[in-house]
Design an enzyme around this catalytic site. Structure first.
Site, short mmCIF file in Angstrom:
data_model
loop_
_atom_site.label_atom_id
_atom_site.label_comp_id
_atom_site.label_asym_id
_atom_site.label_seq_id
_atom_site.Cartn_x
_atom_site.Cartn_y
_atom_site.Cartn_z
N ASN A 1 27.64 51.94 39.25
CA ASN A 1 26.71 51.97 38.10
C ASN A 1 25.28 52.09 38.62
OD1 ASN A 1 29.01 51.36 36.65
ND2 ASN A 1 28.55 49.18 36.54
N ASP A 2 24.91 51.20 39.51
CA ASP A 2 23.54 51.24 40.02
C ASP A 2 23.36 52.37 41.02
OD1 ASP A 2 21.95 49.30 38.71
OD2 ASP A 2 23.20 47.75 39.63
N GLU B 1 24.77 49.78 46.41
CA GLU B 1 24.35 50.36 45.14
C GLU B 1 22.95 50.95 45.21
OE1 GLU B 1 24.97 47.28 42.22
OE2 GLU B 1 24.09 45.74 43.48
N CYS C 1 33.49 48.50 42.68
CA CYS C 1 33.55 47.61 41.52
C CYS C 1 32.70 48.12 40.37
CB CYS C 1 33.12 46.19 41.90
SG CYS C 1 31.40 46.11 42.44
N ARG D 1 30.97 38.27 38.35
CA ARG D 1 29.53 38.35 38.08
C ARG D 1 29.02 36.96 37.70
NH1 ARG D 1 30.97 43.71 35.68
NH2 ARG D 1 29.56 45.28 36.54
N HIS E 1 25.08 46.48 30.43
CA HIS E 1 25.91 45.28 30.63
C HIS E 1 26.61 44.80 29.38
CE1 HIS E 1 23.70 45.31 34.42
NE2 HIS E 1 24.86 44.88 34.85
N ARG F 1 20.26 53.37 33.69
CA ARG F 1 21.61 53.27 33.17
C ARG F 1 21.69 52.96 31.68
NH1 ARG F 1 23.90 48.33 36.78
NH2 ARG F 1 25.45 48.01 35.14
N ARG G 1 30.10 37.38 43.43
CA ARG G 1 28.79 37.97 43.71
C ARG G 1 27.71 36.95 43.34
NH1 ARG G 1 26.94 43.33 40.63
NH2 ARG G 1 26.57 41.89 38.93
C1 PEP Z 1 27.31 48.33 39.75
O1 PEP Z 1 26.08 48.49 39.82
O2 PEP Z 1 28.13 49.26 39.79
C2 PEP Z 1 27.85 46.96 39.63
C3 PEP Z 1 29.13 46.73 39.69
O3 PEP Z 1 26.95 45.98 39.39
P1 PEP Z 1 26.36 45.70 37.91
O4 PEP Z 1 27.01 46.66 36.97
O5 PEP Z 1 26.65 44.30 37.56
O6 PEP Z 1 24.91 45.95 38.11
MG MG Z 2 24.84 46.74 40.12
#
Ligand code: PEP
Ligand code: MG
Length: 840
Positions: free
Chosen positions: A714-715, A691, A762, A556, A448, A725, A592
């Site tokens: 990402n998740d 995710e 996203c 976010r 993040h 990650r 979100r």
């Molecule tokens: C993701 O997981 O791709 C996502 C957009 O959420 P975050 O990166 O905030 O966990």
């Molecule tokens: Mg995520």
């Protein structure tokens, strides 16, 4: 193989010791932990039942040496043996040896010895001798003298002999000595070593302690004498090992013992991973020094100052405990130990007792003095502890001044920040222009902190593990390329010219892309692709508007709430969200609900420690366990967005039941506001983030409960590939272009289309032009990207042919086994279509 069992009152201590031991003895060394008390062994104490369970398999195997820390650890270990006996486990006394040896030294010595295949006697003996080298080095310990190798009358009769000049800058310290012991352990021959330079020895090459007692330093000559049937083969192997400097590779015997000033250079040196594009130069600045120092206050009584210190230590320990997962969590756990370390606390307490000094001044003086001593050490591992100490010192200092987490980092003059790792809150506090770039030793590009810095347009290199931060901070100038992951310390004039060239190219490319940033994007064959923005702050919102976002695909909220130290009220939340929305341009806004947990802890919402925070109570799971806070989030979102095209989505949906509960909560919040006559806008769309792989596989069912989907690559990648990650080591597995991830994206798009649901991506993949090419091929027609990346993504879309992308992705899913192969194919599609370096 004989096991080494570490029994300690502290699980953190035992785990850290195990890591240290494995670094020396090799990752396969049979070292296990039986430490701590309580349900999850996180409390201080020892637990005979737990120790018994850990020991049980060793009774059935080759056996184990047990090393214990203080008092009751010994009692618990003895009790564990009695319990095993009482259960009728055979051979307990013969298989398990409780060893009265110093924990740290013995762990390393025993593990190395065990790794050679030695028997229980030999391993226990090595453990018992482990303190001898240190005692001898510090002078005149009789026991050590008794244990040191004795003279040998006819050392070389009938032996294979040769001499080795030691080139390792630190001599035969623990790691090269362990390599030597491991090598010697593979032969039957008796291998004896003598340090001819000091006259010490001979010692057995199978004994780490014996080698330690030889005190072999750089430049010393080691005489090797080998007797036995396989002496020739052993000699060959030892010579080869010596040629490789005992596993330390290239080294220069003439070099000063202090390692080179800087361990990173650009193209030729080790590097990190590019995490946020951009090329920058600047003076280096350690994160700890960049956080503004609060004003000093006059000291109160010694008792009052001591009370303040204890409270601050508790607050910081709680913050660290609530924090993060994975690698960063291991670092923070190690840092938390500093908060209880008597070597740190006792001098601070002594200063406070003398009176006339504030807790903060005493804390800073003592911790910084210790950090300075660490920084001056030769051993790179110990030097690394200096940064830990400074970091923790700064946290406690801030807590003592009553400050919450840092809210603004504005180095003056501007600087490149250096940090072990960056927390999301710290990334958020970086002011672009003042923070020119960031280099961290840990963290990954989809962490993040990296996401936030990309949003801010601040270049970042993560995972530069070999960087010595203290030494890098002494450079006059540091440069970084956040695209390639290169870092330069005091670049030469030629390097500077090259880096400046790259910087100008990057800036010019950005300017070129910006020309068309406000036009909607469609592929050459007419597929319209919506390009939205990911935002988490007012700065992001302004950047989204200025870069041509058609709306927001991911707001976010947890980032918006990061600055709050106490749990924000509904009004405070609504106000913070309104500030972000006010800075946005027109278009829909997908908000979100808070995705708190794992690597996004929020200080006001402490969570129970979890073994696997990424698989734990985070996102929607946490919201559903705290209905009052969740309801306040939803009402605040509805109030802040009542005059916009507002969509609400929930993170980390795993099951349709969770989605149904989330939907009910949003509807209840809406009804509450309407009943109270508070504007809440029209009925909003309620969506699910996709995710978790289970959400993809039940997407059809979820579509009955969700008005739209947003794919968090990402998740989704993390959970599908079982690759955390933030873990730099697993970068290759974290690429969302893995065919398995693309298949999931394609499935989600198909399920959404069948149910008539809008679907967007996203996750960070949407911001990567090559990955976006694959997403379009998988059926995605809405991308939510970091603001600064919008012009490049739109430009990429315009050169593509959606039909071609679809065909290439279908083939890649069918034919490829690895992300790298898919990436190559997609790069070819994009660069073939663009021919202008978009895919570079
Ligand atoms: C993701 O997981 O791709 C996502 C957009 O959420 P975050 O990166 O905030 O966990
Ligand atoms: Mg995520």
């Amino acid at each position: 193989m004989i096991g080494v069992v570490l029994v300690s009152h502290s699980k953190a201590l035992a785990c850290a010791l195990r890591d240290l031991t494995l670094q020396t003895a090799g990752a396969e060394a049979p070292v296990v932990v039986a430490a701590g008390a309580g349900d999850d062994h996180e409390d201080l104490g020892t637990d005979a039942l737990h120790i018994m369970e850990v020991l049980r398999p060793f009774c059935e195997g080759d056996g184990a040496v047990v090393l214990m820390d203080l008092g009751s650890a010994v009692l618990s270990a003895q009790a564990a043996l009695e319990l095993l006996d009482a259960e009728g486990v055979p051979d307990v006394a013969a298989k398990i040896r409780l060893c009265p040896a110093p924990l740290v030294e013995a762990a390393v010595a025993a593990a190395v010895q065990a790794g050679t295949g030695a028997d229980l006697e030999a391993v226990a003996r090595e453990a018992t001798l482990a303190l001898a080298a240190k005692a001898d080095q510090l002078g005149g310990d009789d026991d050590a003298a008794a244990l040191s190798p004795g003279p040998e009358t006819t050392p070389d009769a009938g032996a294979v002999t040769f001499d080795i000049a030691i080139a390792n800058p630190h001599g035969l310290h623990a790691r090269p000595a362990a390599a030597l012991v491991r090598c010697a352990g593979t032969f039957d021959a008796d291998i004896r070593l003598t340090n001819q330079s000091s006259g010490r020895g001979p010692a057995s090459a199978r004994s780490l302690t014996g080698i330690g007692l030889l005190q072999v330093r750089a430049g010393d000559h080691l005489h090797v004498s080998i007797q036995g049937e396989d002496a020739e083969a052993a000699a060959e192997a030892l010579k080869a090992l010596a040629d490789d400097n005992f596993g330390e590779g290239e080294t220069d015997a003439e070099a000063p013992v202090v390692p080179p000033a800087i361990s990173v250079t650009g193209a030729e040196g080790p590097r990190g991973v590019g995490a946020s594009d951009g090329v920058e130069f600047g003076r280096p600045l350690l994160l700890a020094s960049a956080v503004p120092e609060p004003d000093e206050e006059p000291p109160a009584s010694p008792e009052e100052e001591r009370r303040k210190l204890d409270k601050a230590l508790r607050v910081v320990a709680e913050d660290l405990g609530a924090s993060t997962g994975g690698e960063a969590s291991a670092i923070l756990a190690a840092q938390a130990l500093i908060l209880r370390d008597p070597a740190v606390l006792e001098p601070v307490h002594a200063r406070l007792s003398a009176g006339g000094v504030s807790a903060r001044a005493a804390w800073r003086q003592e911790t910084l003095a210790i950090a300075k001593a660490y920084a001056a050490m030769d051993d790179p591992y110990l030097r690394g502890r200096a940064a830990d100490l400074r970091d923790i010192a700064a946290r406690v200092s801030a807590a003592l001044a009553g400050q919450g987490p840092v809210t603004s980092i504005v180095p003056d003059p501007p600087a490149v920040l250096l940090a072990e790792d960056l927390l999301p809150g710290e990334a958020m506090a970086c002011v672009p222009g003042a923070v020119l770039g960031v280099v961290t030793r840990f963290g990954g590009p989809t962490g993040h902190a990296a996401i936030i810095l990309r949003g801010l347009g601040v270049p970042m290199v993560v995972g530069a593990e070999t960087v010595d931060l203290d030494r890098l901070s002494q450079a006059k100038l540091v440069a970084l390329d956040g695209g390639t992951g290169e870092v330069w310390a005091d670049p030469s004039p030629e390097e500077r010219a090259e880096i400046e060239g790259r910087r100008q190219t990057f800036v010019a490319a950005q300017a070129k892309l910006a020309v068309d940033k406000d036009r909607p994007a469609a592929t050459r064959d007419g597929a319209r692709v919506e390009v939205l923005a990911n935002v988490g702050s007012v700065v992001d919102a302004v950047a989204a508007r200025d870069n041509g976002a058609e709306g927001v695909g991911l707001l976010r909220t947890e980032f918006v709430f990061l600055p709050f130290r106490e749990r924000p009220t509904e009004d405070q939340q609504a106000e913070a969200l309104r500030a972000v929305m006010a800075a946005l341009g027109p278009g829909p806004v997908v908000v979100r609900t808070p995705d708190i947990g794992a690597d996004k802890p929020l200080p006001f919402l402490p969570q129970r420690a979890e073994r696997n925070p990424f698989l734990g109570v985070r996102g929607l799971r946490l919201s559903l366990r705290d209905p009052a806070f969740f309801a306040s989030n939803l009402r605040a979102i509805l109030r802040a967005g009542h005059d916009r095209d507002l969509w609400i989505m929930v993170p980390m949906v795993s099951t349709p039941e969770e989605m149904a509960q989330a939907r009910a909560a949003v509807e209840a919040a809406h009804q509450d506001l309407e009943a109270a006559g508070i504007p809440a806008g029209g009925p909003v769309r309620i969506g699910a983030m996709i995710e978790v792989p289970a959400a993809v596989l039940t997407a059809g069912r979820l579509a009955d409960l969700a008005d739209f989907f947003s794919i968090g690559t990402n998740d989704l990648t993390q959970y599908l590939m079982a690759a955390e990650r933030g873990n730099t080591d697993l970068a290759a597995l974290q690429d969302p272009l893995h065919p398995a991830v693309l298949r999931m994206v394609r499935e989600t798009c198909r399920a959404a289309a069948a149910a008539g649901r809008h679907v967007s991506v996203c996750g960070d993949a949407a911001s990567d032009p090559i990955a976006a090419t694959a997403l379009i091929g998988a059926g995605v027609r809405s991308l939510s990207v970091r603001p600064a990346g919008i012009p490049a993504i739109k430009a990429g879309v315009r050169v593509l042919d959606a039909g071609t992308c679809g065909a290439v992705v279908d083939r890649a899913i069918a034919e490829c086994g690895a992300a790298a192969e898919v990436r190559e194919r997609m790069r070819a599609v994009l660069s073939g279509a663009a021919g202008d370096g978009l895919s570079a």
